[in-house]
Design an enzyme around this catalytic site. Sequence first.
Site, PDB file in Angstrom:
ATOM      1  N   ARG A 359      96.658  33.586  39.468  1.00  0.00           N
ATOM      2  CA  ARG A 359      96.470  34.053  38.090  1.00  0.00           C
ATOM      3  C   ARG A 359      97.727  34.770  37.569  1.00  0.00           C
ATOM      4  O   ARG A 359      98.229  34.490  36.490  1.00  0.00           O
ATOM      5  CB  ARG A 359      95.282  35.003  38.094  1.00  0.00           C
ATOM      6  CG  ARG A 359      95.212  35.890  36.898  1.00  0.00           C
ATOM      7  CD  ARG A 359      94.460  37.169  37.211  1.00  0.00           C
ATOM      8  NE  ARG A 359      93.099  36.928  37.612  1.00  0.00           N
ATOM      9  CZ  ARG A 359      92.443  37.719  38.463  1.00  0.00           C
ATOM     10  NH1 ARG A 359      93.028  38.782  39.003  1.00  0.00           N
ATOM     11  NH2 ARG A 359      91.208  37.462  38.796  1.00  0.00           N
ATOM     12  N   ASN A 493      89.575  40.755  35.331  1.00  0.00           N
ATOM     13  CA  ASN A 493      89.360  42.105  35.852  1.00  0.00           C
ATOM     14  C   ASN A 493      88.882  42.012  37.298  1.00  0.00           C
ATOM     15  O   ASN A 493      87.711  41.801  37.569  1.00  0.00           O
ATOM     16  CB  ASN A 493      88.332  42.828  34.984  1.00  0.00           C
ATOM     17  CG  ASN A 493      88.159  44.279  35.405  1.00  0.00           C
ATOM     18  OD1 ASN A 493      88.568  44.666  36.508  1.00  0.00           O
ATOM     19  ND2 ASN A 493      87.562  45.061  34.548  1.00  0.00           N
ATOM     20  N   ASP A 494      89.820  42.202  38.192  1.00  0.00           N
ATOM     21  CA  ASP A 494      89.542  42.087  39.627  1.00  0.00           C
ATOM     22  C   ASP A 494      88.449  43.016  40.109  1.00  0.00           C
ATOM     23  O   ASP A 494      87.872  42.796  41.175  1.00  0.00           O
ATOM     24  CB  ASP A 494      90.809  42.476  40.404  1.00  0.00           C
ATOM     25  CG  ASP A 494      91.702  41.288  40.650  1.00  0.00           C
ATOM     26  OD1 ASP A 494      91.185  40.174  40.756  1.00  0.00           O
ATOM     27  OD2 ASP A 494      92.925  41.498  40.735  1.00  0.00           O
ATOM     28  N   THR A 495      88.225  44.091  39.366  1.00  0.00           N
ATOM     29  CA  THR A 495      87.430  45.174  39.942  1.00  0.00           C
ATOM     30  C   THR A 495      85.965  45.173  39.521  1.00  0.00           C
ATOM     31  O   THR A 495      85.226  46.052  39.940  1.00  0.00           O
ATOM     32  CB  THR A 495      88.041  46.544  39.563  1.00  0.00           C
ATOM     33  OG1 THR A 495      87.933  46.703  38.144  1.00  0.00           O
ATOM     34  CG2 THR A 495      89.493  46.647  39.986  1.00  0.00           C
ATOM     35  N   ASN A 497      82.875  43.314  40.221  1.00  0.00           N
ATOM     36  CA  ASN A 497      82.409  42.295  41.161  1.00  0.00           C
ATOM     37  C   ASN A 497      80.889  42.339  41.193  1.00  0.00           C
ATOM     38  O   ASN A 497      80.290  43.056  41.989  1.00  0.00           O
ATOM     39  CB  ASN A 497      82.987  42.564  42.563  1.00  0.00           C
ATOM     40  CG  ASN A 497      84.482  42.910  42.498  1.00  0.00           C
ATOM     41  OD1 ASN A 497      84.893  43.994  42.889  1.00  0.00           O
ATOM     42  ND2 ASN A 497      85.269  42.002  41.992  1.00  0.00           N
TER      43      ASN A 497
END
Length: 803
Positions: A359, A493-495, A497
């Site tokens: 990404r 937004n990786d965070t 989950n």
Amino acid sequence: MRFGYFNDEEKEYVITNPRTPVKWINYLGTLAFGGFVDHTGGALLCQGDPATNRITRYLALQPASDFRATTLYLRVHSKRGFSLTSPFFVPTLQPLELFECHIGLGYTQIISVYAGIRTAARFFVPPEDTRLLVDIQIENRGKKTVEVDAIPVIEYSHFDALKQLTNADWVPQTMQSRAVIEQDGCIVLSQYAFMMRDTRVNYLTSSLPVSSFETDRRKFLGENEYGTWASPSSLRQSELRNSEAQRGDNIGALMHHLGKIRPGEQRSVVIQIGQARSVEEALPGIRRFRDRAQVEEAFAKLGDFWKNYLDRLLVRTPDPHADRMLNIHNPRQCFTTLTWSRYLSLYQLGYGARGIGFRDSSQDAMGVLANAPHEARKLILRLLSVQMRAGHAMHQFNPATMEATMGDASERKDRPQYYSDDALWMVLTVCEYLKETGDFELLSREVPFYDKGGSGEPLESASILEHLRRALSFTNGNVGSHGLPLLGFADWNDTVNLPAGAESIFTACLYGKALQDMSALLRRTGEAAEADEYRACYDEMKTRLNEYAWDGAWFVRYFDADGSALGSRYNAQGQIYINAQTWPVIAGFAEPERALAALASLHERLNTRYGIKKSAPGFNGFDPAKGGVTTYPPGAKENCGIFLHTNPWAMIAQTIVGNGELAWQYYCQINPSLSNDEIERFECEPWVYPQNILGDEHPQFGLARNSWLSGTASWVYQAATKHILGIRPEYDGLRVDPCIPARWEGFQMKRMFRGARYTVNVTNPSHVCRGVKTVTVDSQEIRGTVVPAFSDTADHVINLVLG
Ligand code: GLC
């Protein structure tokens, strides 16, 4: 208080006080050989990969005053013995009469004066070479003759960077050093882990005869290492002990007696640090760079590289801070992110936890299209080779081995094993590449997918066009209960989950933008039927998004598996998210009324004077159901911090709705050049965009961290040049459609485009934000706002009048 100033003429930032709030760094070389050097001369170097082939032991966790991996000592002889200093300030910390650290393009030069002795040390990696040169000039500016010794020192890391930190038995047993003394008195110190003795050795050498050396840290510091880096015991003796380390902590130190330097006289010495199969093999290169003419030539070549890179796009606007960023520092940062991804910095420590991200790098590639399109092409090919046949992409890969992983997702096997946005970015990147270059041949290039057979062979290869189709069909086939794309392990937004079944509004919009781009591309290449199919998918997604995701005054951000919304006025925390407002506008999903309402809500609830926050209000307490976002206190990073990568999307969205004032306000409020006057608040390097700034829910509002390696660089550059200044490549030419503050009288951009040079002069006599009245191309008025792609090598002058 300031710690330095910009010198735009030299394209440098000059640090004048070494006690900066945090270390400020500069990148040298490439992944093939390089790393970074901090402003007090500590260098982290690697060859090929900082995790598996690290050279110097730069420990970013140490206090700023500690020795980190490399330094230079100067010893001035006196009747009573010696006085010792480091012209880099660290580690001796003696007050210097002058300290200047010049952060240049691909080089750092530290200039300092101590007891009348001026030292200038220039660090750089010659283009296409694999060594660090430190070109040092020492001049007596005092009134008396002085006798000076110069002692460069390096501390080595085990090649396996993580082993160095985790195994204090094996590592020291394997580390060894040897000295090769040449006829002319020069010395090459070699260093290796035993298993690499015959295949891969580090070396330290210089251009002057050496009277003694040291390779064992214990002996160098002395007194069982109760001697310190600030005052090593061995430097109180006239000579070092010439020990070749058989184990332990290996360093390299070379004693150069420069002799008596009379007032006005100068000495020079060039240090080389590199890695080769053997010293023998390295010697021809080493000897070449002992010649100062070769060093100068290499430095000039480095200058040419950057000049050619930057000259491809130059602007002149009414704002000198913007010009400085757009002409120098922003494109340089784009090249840096392209090279180093999120791999090695003072924040990403290069121990292998992160590879090159699919990404991130897809977005980085877009940031160098105007300046280095061939580099973007190379990266596109690499990235697509880690896409899966099913269409989604591996999250990251190791650049040396091309081994890919699913990143953090693999630590949570109960969660979906893919990121819903990764592969979609590539559709945008390839289309932007084609618009810039017209290189449609790329579409038929075959690239293997990442799926491998039993003996490691790729199971399938396909054209790049087919890779893009697969990315879209993966999203099309993986939707949730509202028909919106499933979140996967995470999206941009990786965070966040969320448990399986959650849907992402961001991914819906990125998918929408990718569908739009794909259908425009296929229309261009004559595949109208397929273009129509993608258009139909687009219309369908647009309908769903508007039907389900509108919350009254803004768009929600996620749906949980049970259908409940996050990013809604009904949530106590995380009521509104920036990306859920900007991306529906960018994708064209939001009709004008909703677009304006969503952007107004964003402005009202998320904007601060230091940038736009990612969301609000912040989560206050760890919640394993939400994931990483709740590991931060409110105001930090993704939990309501100012996550800068998202800000340029708000600039672009504002240009889409024609608001040049707010687009420019958003640009200026995060321009790091302006933070130079507030550096005690900002703390990071004022010449690069940081990844994050603490938001207004945090007591340290305005504090920046994670400088250099951020998608902010690519997107701010794109937002400013393509959307605000509004000069952007399209398939058939250069679109000229600025959206600027009405007060501007105009601006100029000079830009290379498909081999020709375009000078675009924009005037704004009626003081509008947007609207093109006339366009003339080489004195001929044209209709519309697309200047033809001439594909010649001539100069073309475009005069554009807004009104
Ligand atoms: C970091 C990651 C990037 C991600 C962002 C938001 O910048 O490198 O991939 O999109 O965080 O979580």
